[in-house]
Design a protein around this motif. Structure first.
Motif, PDB file in Angstrom:
ATOM      1  N   TRP A 451     110.590 -24.724 -44.982  1.00  0.00           N
ATOM      2  CA  TRP A 451     110.680 -25.709 -43.920  1.00  0.00           C
ATOM      3  C   TRP A 451     111.623 -25.218 -42.819  1.00  0.00           C
ATOM      4  O   TRP A 451     112.566 -24.488 -43.081  1.00  0.00           O
ATOM      5  N   GLU A 452     111.342 -25.634 -41.603  1.00  0.00           N
ATOM      6  CA  GLU A 452     112.195 -25.229 -40.484  1.00  0.00           C
ATOM      7  C   GLU A 452     112.437 -26.422 -39.565  1.00  0.00           C
ATOM      8  O   GLU A 452     111.599 -27.330 -39.447  1.00  0.00           O
ATOM      9  N   THR A 453     113.602 -26.428 -38.937  1.00  0.00           N
ATOM     10  CA  THR A 453     113.986 -27.528 -38.046  1.00  0.00           C
ATOM     11  C   THR A 453     114.209 -27.055 -36.609  1.00  0.00           C
ATOM     12  O   THR A 453     114.615 -27.841 -35.763  1.00  0.00           O
ATOM     13  N   GLU A 454     113.935 -25.764 -36.349  1.00  0.00           N
ATOM     14  CA  GLU A 454     114.199 -25.228 -35.018  1.00  0.00           C
ATOM     15  C   GLU A 454     113.093 -25.536 -34.027  1.00  0.00           C
ATOM     16  O   GLU A 454     113.303 -25.468 -32.815  1.00  0.00           O
ATOM     17  N   THR A 455     111.876 -25.825 -34.504  1.00  0.00           N
ATOM     18  CA  THR A 455     110.752 -26.071 -33.602  1.00  0.00           C
ATOM     19  C   THR A 455     110.231 -27.493 -33.789  1.00  0.00           C
ATOM     20  O   THR A 455     110.436 -28.123 -34.837  1.00  0.00           O
ATOM     21  N   ALA A 456     109.527 -27.986 -32.760  1.00  0.00           N
ATOM     22  CA  ALA A 456     108.953 -29.333 -32.835  1.00  0.00           C
ATOM     23  C   ALA A 456     107.882 -29.409 -33.919  1.00  0.00           C
ATOM     24  O   ALA A 456     107.760 -30.417 -34.632  1.00  0.00           O
ATOM     25  N   GLN A 457     107.095 -28.318 -34.061  1.00  0.00           N
ATOM     26  CA  GLN A 457     106.061 -28.301 -35.093  1.00  0.00           C
ATOM     27  C   GLN A 457     106.681 -28.339 -36.484  1.00  0.00           C
ATOM     28  O   GLN A 457     106.187 -29.046 -37.386  1.00  0.00           O
ATOM     29  N   GLY A 458     107.770 -27.605 -36.673  1.00  0.00           N
ATOM     30  CA  GLY A 458     108.446 -27.613 -37.960  1.00  0.00           C
ATOM     31  C   GLY A 458     109.026 -28.979 -38.293  1.00  0.00           C
ATOM     32  O   GLY A 458     108.946 -29.445 -39.439  1.00  0.00           O
ATOM     33  N   LEU A 459     109.611 -29.642 -37.292  1.00  0.00           N
ATOM     34  CA  LEU A 459     110.152 -30.978 -37.509  1.00  0.00           C
ATOM     35  C   LEU A 459     109.046 -31.984 -37.849  1.00  0.00           C
ATOM     36  O   LEU A 459     109.241 -32.870 -38.686  1.00  0.00           O
ATOM     37  N   ALA A 460     107.896 -31.843 -37.200  1.00  0.00           N
ATOM     38  CA  ALA A 460     106.777 -32.750 -37.471  1.00  0.00           C
ATOM     39  C   ALA A 460     106.282 -32.578 -38.908  1.00  0.00           C
ATOM     40  O   ALA A 460     105.996 -33.561 -39.610  1.00  0.00           O
ATOM     41  N   ARG A 461     106.166 -31.308 -39.348  1.00  0.00           N
ATOM     42  CA  ARG A 461     105.734 -31.037 -40.722  1.00  0.00           C
ATOM     43  C   ARG A 461     106.731 -31.617 -41.721  1.00  0.00           C
ATOM     44  O   ARG A 461     106.358 -32.214 -42.738  1.00  0.00           O
ATOM     45  N   LEU A 462     108.002 -31.454 -41.433  1.00  0.00           N
ATOM     46  CA  LEU A 462     109.036 -31.963 -42.317  1.00  0.00           C
ATOM     47  C   LEU A 462     109.024 -33.486 -42.353  1.00  0.00           C
ATOM     48  O   LEU A 462     109.193 -34.105 -43.418  1.00  0.00           O
ATOM     49  N   SER A 463     108.798 -34.110 -41.213  1.00  0.00           N
ATOM     50  CA  SER A 463     108.727 -35.569 -41.158  1.00  0.00           C
ATOM     51  C   SER A 463     107.557 -36.093 -41.978  1.00  0.00           C
ATOM     52  O   SER A 463     107.679 -37.098 -42.687  1.00  0.00           O
ATOM     53  N   ARG A 464     106.392 -35.409 -41.909  1.00  0.00           N
ATOM     54  CA  ARG A 464     105.226 -35.829 -42.692  1.00  0.00           C
ATOM     55  C   ARG A 464     105.511 -35.725 -44.188  1.00  0.00           C
ATOM     56  O   ARG A 464     105.103 -36.591 -44.973  1.00  0.00           O
TER      57      ARG A 464
END
Length: 501
Positions: A451-464
């Motif tokens: 998981w990554e928090t540096e990009t918007a796509q990574g944050l979206a995946r983590l939120s899901r």
């Protein structure tokens, strides 16, 4: 009004009556399980929340609960044949309109109509079958009727799931329409004409008071979470109306000469305890099959065909459970009920151990176990509840029995969905609080994995993913409630008096 006696019917006519009645009642029993397997697709189609789409099931059961006690009045007023044909025809039309619904409000409306107009079908079918055959064949006919009605819900969800996956959820309703039309025609030609009998008065005031109380309680449970419970004027108003209507109903039943429900029957200990147990039975009967489909499709990625199979296997377990009652029926009925509710406790513990990677075979096995449990419980529960009642009080007692079973299902489904929404929201917020740049534990190598928090796509995946896990926790809490209520029933079984020899 009643039909001609069984001695006046030929053997082919009896078989035709049995086939027509079984077809009508099986279709009615099938629609609840079919609709449960369609909830995820319907939720997406109407852009509804989990608690909103659950209304299509809870209000259907609620309508069934309210209308079922009026079956005796309708039969006395219009006759068995006419009531049966009209109810099956109206139920078929409502089913077609469910498939035509273009909004959440429309599908809820037609599901209410479907449950209400079809409510007399099941109790009336049972009575017609028993009256159409000689008394010495009652056991055989009841077994055939019970087995066929249980088999319908096995086939319906499986076929409905395949149609929903191949086309869309509407075709699962459409597939019932031709069979419903066939059942109405078969009933028209098979059922004998009614004989006129004295009409019985209906306690409309008692009926309306009870219907108002039940409907307001259901609205409080269904809309409370969304409206922040008693912070809402609507919820306060509905709760007050429910309390006043129920109080007026109790006073009316105790003071009128011919009440809608005879509360004096509660003086019989086994009957009173049987009503509590059937209320709990209703609570645990349909709740898992309403909660699991949405969880499996939206958060575990299961296709509709597999979800329909999982729901259908519960009916297969029911067939096995009814078969086991032939053996367990020789024992004390309290033993059978204890075994059945004990199996429900085991199934609840099993469900509480699930995660989002649960395999199909495990879910199928759990579904079969639930079906076996509810199949084992029903016969001894009915035997003990009505064992001490006078035969003249049995029809009225049976109407209350089925009324509480349906109310229990409707209320507990609403409570479970409310707990899922509340718990999921709370756990999502708590877990998202931990995903912060100020959380030093996340800075350790390997902590975040892929998981990554540096990009918007990574944050979206983590939120899901957090949303999936929060929903799973909410469902586990609901399964815990299901297990606890099943265990509570065993304590009430211990208070029941044994059957007299």
């Amino acid at each position: 009004m009643s039909g001609v006696s069984s001695e006046d019917l030929s053997v082919p006519r009896r078989i035709a009556i049995l086939a027509a009645v079984v077809l009508g009642s099986t279709l009615y029993a099938t629609t609840l399980l079919v609709a449960s397997s369609l909830l995820p697709q319907m939720q997406g189609s109407f852009a509804a929340t989990p608690d909103e789409i659950a209304w299509t099931t809870t209000f259907n059961i609620l309508a069934t609960a309210i209308v079922t006690p009026t079956t005796g009045f309708l039969v006395a007023r219009f006759g068995r044949r006419r009531v049966m044909i009209v109810c099956v025809t109206g139920f078929t039309i409502a089913t077609w309109l469910c498939g035509q619904a273009e909004s959440l409000e429309a599908i809820i409306l037609w599901r209410i109509v479907q449950g209400g107009i079809g409510a007399p079908v099941v109790p009336l079918s049972n009575a017609i079958v028993l009256d159409s055959f000689p008394r010495h064949q009652a056991g055989l006919v009841s077994s055939i009727y019970g087995m066929t009605v249980v088999l319908g819900p096995v086939i319906g969800p499986v076929l409905g799931g395949v149609l929903a996956e191949t086309y869309n959820w509407r075709w699962a309703f459409y597939m019932i329409v031709p069979a419903g039309a066939l059942a109405a025609v078969a009933l028209h030609f098979a059922l004998p004409p009614d004989r006129a009998e004295p009409r019985q008065p209906m306690d409309w005031l008692g009926f309306l008071l009870l219907a108002t109380a039940i409907a307001c309680v259901q609205l409080v449970l269904s809309r409370g979470q969304r409206l922040d419970w008693f912070e809402s004027t609507e919820i306060i108003l509905e709760a007050c109306i429910a309390v006043l209507a129920f109080y007026a109903f109790v006073v009316h039943c105790l003071t009128t000469e011919r009440p809608f429900l005879n509360l004096r029957l509660l003086r019989h200990r086994n009957y009173a305890l049987g009503l509590i147990l059937v209320f709990i039975y209703g609570m645990v009967n349909f709740t898992p099959i309403v909660l699991l489909p949405t969880l499996l499709q939206q958060h575990a990625g299961y296709p509709d065909s597999i979800i329909g199979m999982i729901v259908g296997y519960r009916g297969l377990g029911g067939v096995i459970g009814f078969g086991l009652t032939l053996l367990i029926g020789r024992w004390d009925p309290r033993i059978g009920m204890s075994i059945g509710f004990g199996l429900l406790v085991v199934s609840g513990l099993w469900l509480m151990s699930l995660d989002l990677n649960a395999g199909v075979n495990l879910l199928l096995a759990n579904s079969v176990l639930q079906g076996i449990a509810v199949g084992i419980i029903w016969v001894p529960l009915t035997v003990l509840t009505f064992g001490d009642l006078d035969s003249r009080d049995t029809p009225e007692g049976m109407s209350v029995f089925h009324l509480l079973r349906n109310i229990g299902s409707s209320l507990f489904i609403s409570l479970s969905v409310t707990e899922i929404v509340r718990s999921s929201t709370m756990n999502y917020s708590r877990m998202m609080e931990m995903l912060s740049p100020y959380n030093r534990a996340l800075l350790w190598p390997g902590t975040m994995g892929g998981w990554e928090t540096e990009t918007a796509q990574g944050l979206a995946r983590l939120s899901r993913e957090v949303d999936r896990q929060a929903a799973m926790i909410g469902h586990l809490n609901a399964f815990g409630m299901y297990m606890a209520v099943s265990g509570l029933a065993i304590l009430f079984v211990l208070l029941v008096r044994g059957r007299r020899r």
